[in-house]
Design a protein around this motif. Structure first.
Motif, PDB file in Angstrom:
ATOM      1  N   THR A  90     -19.667  14.142 -41.725  1.00 58.95           N
ATOM      2  CA  THR A  90     -20.717  15.076 -41.824  1.00 58.95           C
ATOM      3  C   THR A  90     -20.544  15.639 -43.109  1.00 58.95           C
ATOM      4  OG1 THR A  90     -19.885  16.669 -40.300  1.00 58.95           O
ATOM      5  CG2 THR A  90     -21.486  14.944 -39.271  1.00 58.95           C
ATOM      6  N   GLY A  91     -19.057  16.217 -43.394  1.00 62.37           N
ATOM      7  CA  GLY A  91     -19.125  16.815 -44.486  1.00 62.37           C
ATOM      8  C   GLY A  91     -19.269  16.124 -45.595  1.00 62.37           C
ATOM      9  N   ASP A  92     -19.166  14.837 -45.991  1.00 64.96           N
ATOM     10  CA  ASP A  92     -19.317  14.178 -47.051  1.00 64.96           C
ATOM     11  C   ASP A  92     -20.849  13.865 -47.359  1.00 64.96           C
ATOM     12  OD1 ASP A  92     -16.589  13.789 -47.460  1.00 64.96           O
ATOM     13  OD2 ASP A  92     -16.470  11.808 -46.706  1.00 64.96           O
ATOM     14  N   TYR A  93     -21.571  13.649 -46.051  1.00 68.79           N
ATOM     15  CA  TYR A  93     -22.913  13.607 -46.009  1.00 68.79           C
ATOM     16  C   TYR A  93     -23.815  14.931 -46.616  1.00 68.79           C
ATOM     17  CZ  TYR A  93     -27.763  13.967 -44.222  1.00 68.79           C
ATOM     18  OH  TYR A  93     -29.075  14.173 -44.019  1.00 68.79           O
ATOM     19  N   PHE A  94     -23.283  16.183 -46.025  1.00 69.01           N
ATOM     20  CA  PHE A  94     -23.935  17.281 -46.620  1.00 69.01           C
ATOM     21  C   PHE A  94     -23.493  17.593 -47.999  1.00 69.01           C
ATOM     22  CE2 PHE A  94     -24.551  18.329 -42.004  1.00 69.01           C
ATOM     23  CZ  PHE A  94     -25.866  18.553 -41.990  1.00 69.01           C
ATOM     24  N   ALA A  95     -22.467  17.549 -48.385  1.00 70.12           N
ATOM     25  CA  ALA A  95     -21.921  17.545 -49.876  1.00 70.12           C
ATOM     26  C   ALA A  95     -22.927  16.385 -50.795  1.00 70.12           C
ATOM     27  CB  ALA A  95     -20.286  17.203 -49.908  1.00 70.12           C
ATOM     28  N   SER A  96     -22.993  15.318 -50.469  1.00 70.59           N
ATOM     29  CA  SER A  96     -23.889  14.430 -51.339  1.00 70.59           C
ATOM     30  C   SER A  96     -25.242  15.051 -51.502  1.00 70.59           C
ATOM     31  CB  SER A  96     -23.923  12.947 -50.754  1.00 70.59           C
ATOM     32  OG  SER A  96     -24.468  12.879 -49.448  1.00 70.59           O
ATOM     33  N   ALA A  97     -25.628  15.942 -50.610  1.00 72.48           N
ATOM     34  CA  ALA A  97     -27.064  16.373 -50.669  1.00 72.48           C
ATOM     35  C   ALA A  97     -26.992  17.792 -51.053  1.00 72.48           C
ATOM     36  CB  ALA A  97     -27.479  16.567 -49.152  1.00 72.48           C
ATOM     37  N   GLY A  98     -25.852  18.271 -51.628  1.00 74.89           N
ATOM     38  CA  GLY A  98     -25.885  19.681 -52.139  1.00 74.89           C
ATOM     39  C   GLY A  98     -25.944  20.740 -51.319  1.00 74.89           C
ATOM     40  N   VAL A  99     -25.585  20.369 -50.039  1.00 71.39           N
ATOM     41  CA  VAL A  99     -25.655  21.334 -48.796  1.00 71.39           C
ATOM     42  C   VAL A  99     -24.303  21.782 -48.495  1.00 71.39           C
ATOM     43  CG1 VAL A  99     -26.382  21.691 -46.553  1.00 71.39           C
ATOM     44  CG2 VAL A  99     -27.806  20.378 -48.073  1.00 71.39           C
ATOM     45  N   GLN A 100     -24.211  23.102 -48.165  1.00 73.79           N
ATOM     46  CA  GLN A 100     -22.681  23.491 -47.610  1.00 73.79           C
ATOM     47  C   GLN A 100     -22.796  23.700 -46.191  1.00 73.79           C
ATOM     48  OE1 GLN A 100     -20.065  24.773 -49.310  1.00 73.79           O
ATOM     49  NE2 GLN A 100     -19.012  25.015 -47.316  1.00 73.79           N
ATOM     50  N   GLY A 101     -22.144  22.640 -45.624  1.00 77.02           N
ATOM     51  CA  GLY A 101     -21.970  22.633 -44.011  1.00 77.02           C
ATOM     52  C   GLY A 101     -20.576  23.162 -43.477  1.00 77.02           C
ATOM     53  N   PHE A 102     -20.670  23.228 -42.127  1.00 78.13           N
ATOM     54  CA  PHE A 102     -19.733  23.832 -41.559  1.00 78.13           C
ATOM     55  C   PHE A 102     -18.451  23.086 -41.169  1.00 78.13           C
ATOM     56  CE2 PHE A 102     -17.720  26.070 -37.995  1.00 78.13           C
ATOM     57  CZ  PHE A 102     -17.340  27.269 -38.560  1.00 78.13           C
ATOM     58  N   TYR A 103     -19.132  21.948 -40.541  1.00 75.09           N
ATOM     59  CA  TYR A 103     -18.189  20.949 -40.077  1.00 75.09           C
ATOM     60  C   TYR A 103     -17.998  19.609 -40.859  1.00 75.09           C
ATOM     61  CZ  TYR A 103     -19.714  23.351 -35.724  1.00 75.09           C
ATOM     62  OH  TYR A 103     -20.009  24.215 -34.902  1.00 75.09           O
ATOM     63  N   PRO A 104     -16.941  19.789 -41.390  1.00 79.72           N
ATOM     64  CA  PRO A 104     -16.155  18.497 -42.242  1.00 79.72           C
ATOM     65  C   PRO A 104     -16.508  17.198 -41.472  1.00 79.72           C
ATOM     66  CG  PRO A 104     -14.239  19.556 -41.594  1.00 79.72           C
ATOM     67  CD  PRO A 104     -15.445  20.239 -41.002  1.00 79.72           C
ATOM     68  N   GLU A 105     -16.453  17.021 -40.197  1.00 81.30           N
ATOM     69  CA  GLU A 105     -16.649  15.821 -39.579  1.00 81.30           C
ATOM     70  C   GLU A 105     -17.028  16.377 -37.992  1.00 81.30           C
ATOM     71  OE1 GLU A 105     -13.002  13.535 -39.549  1.00 81.30           O
ATOM     72  OE2 GLU A 105     -12.349  14.695 -37.738  1.00 81.30           O
ATOM     73  N   VAL A 106     -17.765  15.175 -37.567  1.00 80.96           N
ATOM     74  CA  VAL A 106     -17.947  15.614 -35.967  1.00 80.96           C
ATOM     75  C   VAL A 106     -17.389  14.393 -35.211  1.00 80.96           C
ATOM     76  CG1 VAL A 106     -19.769  15.362 -33.992  1.00 80.96           C
ATOM     77  CG2 VAL A 106     -20.292  16.635 -36.280  1.00 80.96           C
ATOM     78  N   THR A 107     -16.327  14.583 -34.433  1.00 83.88           N
ATOM     79  CA  THR A 107     -15.853  13.594 -33.285  1.00 83.88           C
ATOM     80  C   THR A 107     -16.650  13.593 -32.103  1.00 83.88           C
ATOM     81  OG1 THR A 107     -13.853  13.881 -34.852  1.00 83.88           O
ATOM     82  CG2 THR A 107     -13.851  12.775 -32.693  1.00 83.88           C
ATOM     83  N   VAL A 108     -17.013  12.417 -31.633  1.00 84.49           N
ATOM     84  CA  VAL A 108     -17.745  12.368 -30.407  1.00 84.49           C
ATOM     85  C   VAL A 108     -16.723  11.348 -29.381  1.00 84.49           C
ATOM     86  CG1 VAL A 108     -19.505  11.757 -28.885  1.00 84.49           C
ATOM     87  CG2 VAL A 108     -19.901  12.757 -31.094  1.00 84.49           C
ATOM     88  N   VAL A 109     -16.047  12.037 -28.391  1.00 86.34           N
ATOM     89  CA  VAL A 109     -15.124  11.261 -27.436  1.00 86.34           C
ATOM     90  C   VAL A 109     -15.880  10.912 -26.168  1.00 86.34           C
ATOM     91  CG1 VAL A 109     -12.786  11.192 -26.391  1.00 86.34           C
ATOM     92  CG2 VAL A 109     -13.192  12.452 -28.542  1.00 86.34           C
ATOM     93  N   PHE A 110     -15.725   9.832 -25.655  1.00 88.00           N
ATOM     94  CA  PHE A 110     -16.604   9.150 -24.472  1.00 88.00           C
ATOM     95  C   PHE A 110     -15.562   8.256 -23.895  1.00 88.00           C
ATOM     96  CE2 PHE A 110     -17.989   7.082 -28.353  1.00 88.00           C
ATOM     97  CZ  PHE A 110     -18.033   5.974 -27.916  1.00 88.00           C
ATOM     98  N   ALA A 155     -30.389  10.614 -41.120  1.00 87.30           N
ATOM     99  CA  ALA A 155     -29.509  11.057 -41.850  1.00 87.30           C
ATOM    100  C   ALA A 155     -28.913   9.652 -42.663  1.00 87.30           C
ATOM    101  CB  ALA A 155     -28.414  11.900 -40.964  1.00 87.30           C
ATOM    102  N   ALA A 156     -29.483   9.398 -43.862  1.00 84.40           N
ATOM    103  CA  ALA A 156     -28.754   7.974 -44.260  1.00 84.40           C
ATOM    104  C   ALA A 156     -27.561   8.172 -45.068  1.00 84.40           C
ATOM    105  CB  ALA A 156     -29.874   7.499 -45.141  1.00 84.40           C
ATOM    106  N   GLY A 157     -26.605   7.526 -45.228  1.00 90.47           N
ATOM    107  CA  GLY A 157     -25.563   7.639 -45.782  1.00 90.47           C
ATOM    108  C   GLY A 157     -24.223   8.377 -45.122  1.00 90.47           C
ATOM    109  N   VAL A 158     -24.245   8.489 -43.846  1.00 86.00           N
ATOM    110  CA  VAL A 158     -23.373   8.959 -42.974  1.00 86.00           C
ATOM    111  C   VAL A 158     -22.434   7.996 -42.661  1.00 86.00           C
ATOM    112  CG1 VAL A 158     -22.545  10.599 -41.033  1.00 86.00           C
ATOM    113  CG2 VAL A 158     -24.736  10.846 -41.859  1.00 86.00           C
ATOM    114  N   ALA A 159     -20.871   8.086 -42.929  1.00 84.85           N
ATOM    115  CA  ALA A 159     -19.880   7.089 -42.526  1.00 84.85           C
ATOM    116  C   ALA A 159     -19.530   7.324 -41.141  1.00 84.85           C
ATOM    117  CB  ALA A 159     -18.726   7.168 -43.639  1.00 84.85           C
ATOM    118  N   VAL A 160     -19.276   6.310 -40.337  1.00 82.35           N
ATOM    119  CA  VAL A 160     -19.173   6.458 -38.908  1.00 82.35           C
ATOM    120  C   VAL A 160     -18.049   5.617 -38.801  1.00 82.35           C
ATOM    121  CG1 VAL A 160     -20.197   6.037 -36.688  1.00 82.35           C
ATOM    122  CG2 VAL A 160     -21.589   6.851 -38.486  1.00 82.35           C
TER     123      VAL A 160
END
Length: 113
Positions: free
Chosen positions: A67-87, A17-22
């Motif tokens: 993740t929402g921006d990533y899928f939108a840029s690919a023209g895909v409707q995603g369910f999660y606008p972002e994924v947050t991983v806490v550790f 997945a290229a272009g995902v802001a983290v």
């Protein structure tokens, strides 16, 4: 090398997945988070330079993936606008790798090596 890295794989396309802001953040007190670093996944789906190895301390951290921006840029409707991983980092001197396996309607993560 950064003290912490990530790798995002798009399971729906079978490609990195290229272009995902983290963003990488650390918990500061009861109410807030402080940004330690940020980046965008490269053509291989990796961010290798979020923060220098010596700049990490022990404690609760999180990575926020746009993740929402990533899928939108690919023209895909995603369910999660972002994924947050806490550790929790207990040994910040070690390298930590947080991969994200992603699809429009689900995700998985684990502690990598």
């Amino acid at each position: 090398m950064s003290g912490i890295t990530t790798h995002v794989l798009d399971l729906a396309s079978g490609r990195p997945a290229a272009g995902v802001a983290v963003a990488l953040e650390v918990k500061r007190g009861a109410d807030g988070w402080e940004r330690l670093g940020a980046g965008v996944t490269d053509d291989d789906g990796r961010v290798r330079d979020l923060v220098a190895a010596g700049e990490l301390g022990p404690g609760v951290h999180r990575m926020v993936f746009a993740t929402g921006d990533y899928f939108a840029s690919a023209g895909v409707q995603g369910f999660y606008p972002e994924v947050t991983v806490v550790f929790t980092l207990t040994d910040p001197a070690r390298h930590h790798h947080i991969p994200l396996l992603l699809s429009p309607f689900g995700y998985s993560t684990y502690r990598g090596s």
